[in-house]
Design a protein around this motif. Structure first.
Motif, PDB file in Angstrom:
ATOM      1  N   PRO B 139      40.859  51.608  43.385  1.00  0.00           N
ATOM      2  CA  PRO B 139      41.615  51.267  42.175  1.00  0.00           C
ATOM      3  C   PRO B 139      40.824  51.669  40.928  1.00  0.00           C
ATOM      4  O   PRO B 139      39.624  51.398  40.854  1.00  0.00           O
ATOM      5  CB  PRO B 139      41.733  49.734  42.241  1.00  0.00           C
ATOM      6  N   THR B 140      41.460  52.341  40.003  1.00  0.00           N
ATOM      7  CA  THR B 140      40.772  52.799  38.789  1.00  0.00           C
ATOM      8  C   THR B 140      41.521  52.318  37.556  1.00  0.00           C
ATOM      9  O   THR B 140      42.626  51.780  37.657  1.00  0.00           O
ATOM     10  CB  THR B 140      40.697  54.338  38.723  1.00  0.00           C
ATOM     11  N   THR B 141      40.920  52.566  36.411  1.00  0.00           N
ATOM     12  CA  THR B 141      41.556  52.202  35.142  1.00  0.00           C
ATOM     13  C   THR B 141      42.888  52.930  34.983  1.00  0.00           C
ATOM     14  O   THR B 141      43.822  52.414  34.383  1.00  0.00           O
ATOM     15  CB  THR B 141      40.601  52.583  33.989  1.00  0.00           C
ATOM     16  N   ARG B 142      42.973  54.141  35.542  1.00  0.00           N
ATOM     17  CA  ARG B 142      44.202  54.928  35.379  1.00  0.00           C
ATOM     18  C   ARG B 142      45.189  54.761  36.523  1.00  0.00           C
ATOM     19  O   ARG B 142      46.307  55.250  36.450  1.00  0.00           O
ATOM     20  CB  ARG B 142      43.856  56.407  35.295  1.00  0.00           C
ATOM     21  N   LEU B 273      43.794  27.635  31.016  1.00  0.00           N
ATOM     22  CA  LEU B 273      45.044  27.103  31.568  1.00  0.00           C
ATOM     23  C   LEU B 273      46.236  27.789  30.899  1.00  0.00           C
ATOM     24  O   LEU B 273      47.190  28.217  31.552  1.00  0.00           O
ATOM     25  CB  LEU B 273      45.082  25.590  31.322  1.00  0.00           C
ATOM     26  N   LEU B 274      46.133  27.916  29.581  1.00  0.00           N
ATOM     27  CA  LEU B 274      47.207  28.552  28.812  1.00  0.00           C
ATOM     28  C   LEU B 274      47.322  30.029  29.194  1.00  0.00           C
ATOM     29  O   LEU B 274      48.414  30.588  29.295  1.00  0.00           O
ATOM     30  CB  LEU B 274      46.882  28.403  27.315  1.00  0.00           C
ATOM     31  N   ALA B 275      46.190  30.641  29.426  1.00  0.00           N
ATOM     32  CA  ALA B 275      46.163  32.081  29.726  1.00  0.00           C
ATOM     33  C   ALA B 275      46.362  32.354  31.215  1.00  0.00           C
ATOM     34  O   ALA B 275      46.203  33.478  31.674  1.00  0.00           O
ATOM     35  CB  ALA B 275      44.849  32.684  29.251  1.00  0.00           C
ATOM     36  N   LYS B 276      46.743  31.325  31.973  1.00  0.00           N
ATOM     37  CA  LYS B 276      46.831  31.438  33.430  1.00  0.00           C
ATOM     38  C   LYS B 276      47.648  32.646  33.915  1.00  0.00           C
ATOM     39  O   LYS B 276      47.226  33.340  34.846  1.00  0.00           O
ATOM     40  CB  LYS B 276      47.389  30.137  34.023  1.00  0.00           C
ATOM     41  N   PRO B 277      48.819  32.921  33.298  1.00  0.00           N
ATOM     42  CA  PRO B 277      49.561  34.094  33.794  1.00  0.00           C
ATOM     43  C   PRO B 277      48.722  35.373  33.729  1.00  0.00           C
ATOM     44  O   PRO B 277      48.815  36.224  34.618  1.00  0.00           O
ATOM     45  CB  PRO B 277      50.754  34.180  32.834  1.00  0.00           C
ATOM     46  N   GLY B 278      47.909  35.486  32.695  1.00  0.00           N
ATOM     47  CA  GLY B 278      47.025  36.648  32.576  1.00  0.00           C
ATOM     48  C   GLY B 278      45.992  36.679  33.686  1.00  0.00           C
ATOM     49  O   GLY B 278      45.764  37.713  34.312  1.00  0.00           O
ATOM     50  N   PHE B 279      45.372  35.504  33.939  1.00  0.00           N
ATOM     51  CA  PHE B 279      44.376  35.449  35.011  1.00  0.00           C
ATOM     52  C   PHE B 279      45.007  35.720  36.375  1.00  0.00           C
ATOM     53  O   PHE B 279      44.403  36.358  37.232  1.00  0.00           O
ATOM     54  CB  PHE B 279      43.658  34.090  35.014  1.00  0.00           C
ATOM     55  N   ARG B 284      45.653  39.343  40.990  1.00  0.00           N
ATOM     56  CA  ARG B 284      46.460  40.237  41.839  1.00  0.00           C
ATOM     57  C   ARG B 284      45.897  41.650  41.791  1.00  0.00           C
ATOM     58  O   ARG B 284      45.777  42.324  42.798  1.00  0.00           O
ATOM     59  CB  ARG B 284      47.916  40.246  41.357  1.00  0.00           C
ATOM     60  N   LYS B 285      45.548  42.061  40.578  1.00  0.00           N
ATOM     61  CA  LYS B 285      45.039  43.426  40.390  1.00  0.00           C
ATOM     62  C   LYS B 285      43.749  43.649  41.184  1.00  0.00           C
ATOM     63  O   LYS B 285      43.493  44.731  41.689  1.00  0.00           O
ATOM     64  CB  LYS B 285      44.767  43.636  38.895  1.00  0.00           C
ATOM     65  N   VAL B 291      44.703  46.571  48.380  1.00  0.00           N
ATOM     66  CA  VAL B 291      44.350  47.922  48.813  1.00  0.00           C
ATOM     67  C   VAL B 291      43.388  47.759  49.982  1.00  0.00           C
ATOM     68  O   VAL B 291      42.278  47.299  49.814  1.00  0.00           O
ATOM     69  CB  VAL B 291      43.656  48.705  47.681  1.00  0.00           C
ATOM     70  N   ASN B 292      43.826  48.084  51.166  1.00  0.00           N
ATOM     71  CA  ASN B 292      42.969  47.947  52.341  1.00  0.00           C
ATOM     72  C   ASN B 292      43.207  49.108  53.274  1.00  0.00           C
ATOM     73  O   ASN B 292      44.338  49.418  53.608  1.00  0.00           O
ATOM     74  CB  ASN B 292      43.268  46.620  53.071  1.00  0.00           C
TER      75      ASN B 292
END
Lengths: 362, 362
Positions: B139-142, B273-279, B284-285, B291-292
């Motif tokens: 997995p890369t930045t792009r 806690l507020l930023a949970k969706p981001g975390f 997931r990322k 990726v396996n």
């Protein structure tokens, strides 16, 4: 410049790095604020150095300039740098100051290959050491570890790996104050592959030799470096360099993912704002200028290589590292370590030889 | 089991991995939910497989078991595994199903060294390929890149590196749908070091040969892998494996730092806690089970190696990857790529030989 008994003089290649004196002199200023006992020899173009020095009186009062017009290009090949810059370049003269004893240590942000070639040529390797290594300080989950070699050699035979273990553990003792640092040999999971003989043999030797100064724990893999499983990770320079740069790249990549994730919605933005002290702490923890400096080990004198792109804070970190190494007597620790190793191998050789053979061969 | 024209049969070493059938069968279930055209050959101990299969009717209806008592230990040496498990073990029989055509692809979470040794022995390398490579999806930045070899070989000569470039670019074309994937050779910054000749020579060849199927861009360094600078990163297996595991370790380490930073105070906890969706998105990322699969390239048939510790989701990812490779005709892409390469080198050879010599040597 008022040297006293405690003065530690650092010779600095003032022309090295992507930025040159404009990053280096402010970096020396930061270091001297932290450690007023520092004095500097600045080697390079006087006309370029003087104006920056004027702006940093704290450095100026503790520095003398050795002027030279010659500097080594960041992209010069080592052989080319040696040919064109030996005895004349700012890099060479900065190293030479360690040889003459005018400085206790040398710092350069210049071309790594050239710096290593010149250091070898000028300072020579320590007795019994075939090839010097570059040691990096690696931030880990548990603190810091030392990884070497990160780019001085490509490929390493059994003896070189053993030397790196001895040199690296002496550095760990100096830097971390651990009496018997743990040492691991970097390896891949698959054991039975051609090409790994030097690693296996070095492992066997380290296990059997029983050096006082290190605790050999066995093979480690790439993921063990960052977990801090051992104090010293030993590898040859190609994979060591790849590991170091891959880790830097991965940290940057995850940082990028994190930024994107926090910008995804108003809610995550608010959360990130609230959690800002945490993110600030994380940023400080991951700041590459906090830990800067590859230490050349195995030479008669110690040279610290700063990252070429280092800013003033990065330069200061490299100088602080150099200072710590002199302060904690790295050279003495290395000499002790090597002496003990030779003692052991001499004893081993004698023990294996019957007296008659010894007499015959002497 | 009702095969039809679209059925793709995956042969699975049901005894491979740290968990065995209890992770593998649920993984196959997830894959078949996503891709109902999948059918399975499960090789292993029938008594161990059957109960798990009963609990997953979606797998059961599409699977047949090939029973064997023999399985390869996760820590067996490749030579030992070959000696004890050739023709009899679950690993061997799973690979063999690809050779006989009963399966389109083989998946195993077993011992990597043994799987490679058996795959080479059973399937043989493709014409002109000296050594197979293990390709990882990175997995890369792009997006994603392919890195090979990540552990099949230690050390590689010029021709092996060229082969890896050909194989890896065929895989990138298959997987990412890029007509001319960009290819870089992993190297260290210092150019003038003994031991780098194969890399330089491979680079020169790739630049001059002008293969249709790839766009050679030059050397890349460790930090370029994660930035996605090229679609395919080519290296020998030792440093490739070190890079892969170092990146995994670093990602875990940064994740740990982040957790600690968010737990530092009530305020950061609230922010997190507020930023949970981001975390959650970040997690997931960075989920390793997303990726396996290491893909064995250069054999007469494709084998996918799942991480030994993979859970059901990880197994499903490896099976999905295997499916995608068959679906997008990886083998054909590789055959085309190699055919063109041989064509070019034959043309080159002919051009260099005067007609008389050609006649004399034929």
């Amino acid at each position: 410049m008022t040297p006293n008994a405690n003065t530690l003089t650092v010779s600095v290649d003032a022309m090295g790095g992507d930025i040159g004196p404009a990053a280096i002199v402010p970096g020396l200023d930061i270091s001297r604020q932290r450690h007023p006992e520092l004095a500097y020899i600045l080697v390079g173009d006087e006309a370029a150095i003087t104006p920056v020095l004027k702006a940093h009186p704290r450095v100026e009062e503790a520095a003398r300039i050795i002027h030279t017009d010659v500097s080594v290009a960041m992209d010069a090949k080592p052989s080319q740098a040696l040919r064109q810059g030996r005895r004349t370049s700012s890099m060479w003269k900065a190293i030479e100051a360690v040889k003459t004893g005018d400085a206790g240590i040398c710092v350069s942000a210049g071309n790594t290959g050239a710096l290593m070639a010149m250091s070898k040529f000028c300072l020579k390797t320590l007795l019994g050491v075939d090839r010097p290594g570059i040691a990096a300080i690696w931030p880990t989950t548990r603190g810091e570890s030392i990884v070497l070699d990160v780019g001085a050699t490509v490929g390493a035979d059994t003896q070189m790996l053993i030397d790196f273990a001895l040199l690296g553990s002496a550095m760990a003792r100096t830097l971390f104050g651990i009496e018997r640092p743990t040492v691991g040999l970097l390896n891949v999971g698959v054991e039975e592959v051609k090409g790994l003989e030097p690693i296996r043999e070095a492992g066997q030797h380290l296990r059997e030799a029983g050096y006082d100064g290190l605790d050999y724990v066995g093979f480690v893999e790439g993921n063990d470096i960052g977990s801090g499983r051992v104090d010293v990770v030993v590898t040859e320079g190609f994979s060591g360099n790849i590991a170091l740069k891959t880790a830097e790249g991965t940290a940057r990549q995850v940082g990028g993912y994190l930024r994107d994730a926090m910008r995804a919605s108003l809610q995550t933005k608010l959360g990130a704002l609230l959690a800002k002290p945490g993110f600030d702490a994380l940023r400080r923890k991951m700041d590459p200028s906090r830990v800067n400096g590859g230490v050349f080990l195995g030479l008669n004198g110690t040279v610290v290589k700063s990252h070429g792109g280092a800013d003033a804070l990065g330069i200061a970190a490299a100088v602080d590292l150099a200072r710590l190494m002199v302060h904690n007597r790295l050279s003495e620790a290395i000499a002790d370590q090597l002496r003990q190793a030779h003692q052991l191998s001499d004893d081993g050789a004698s023990a294996e030889q019957p007296a008659a053979t010894q007499a015959a061969s002497s």
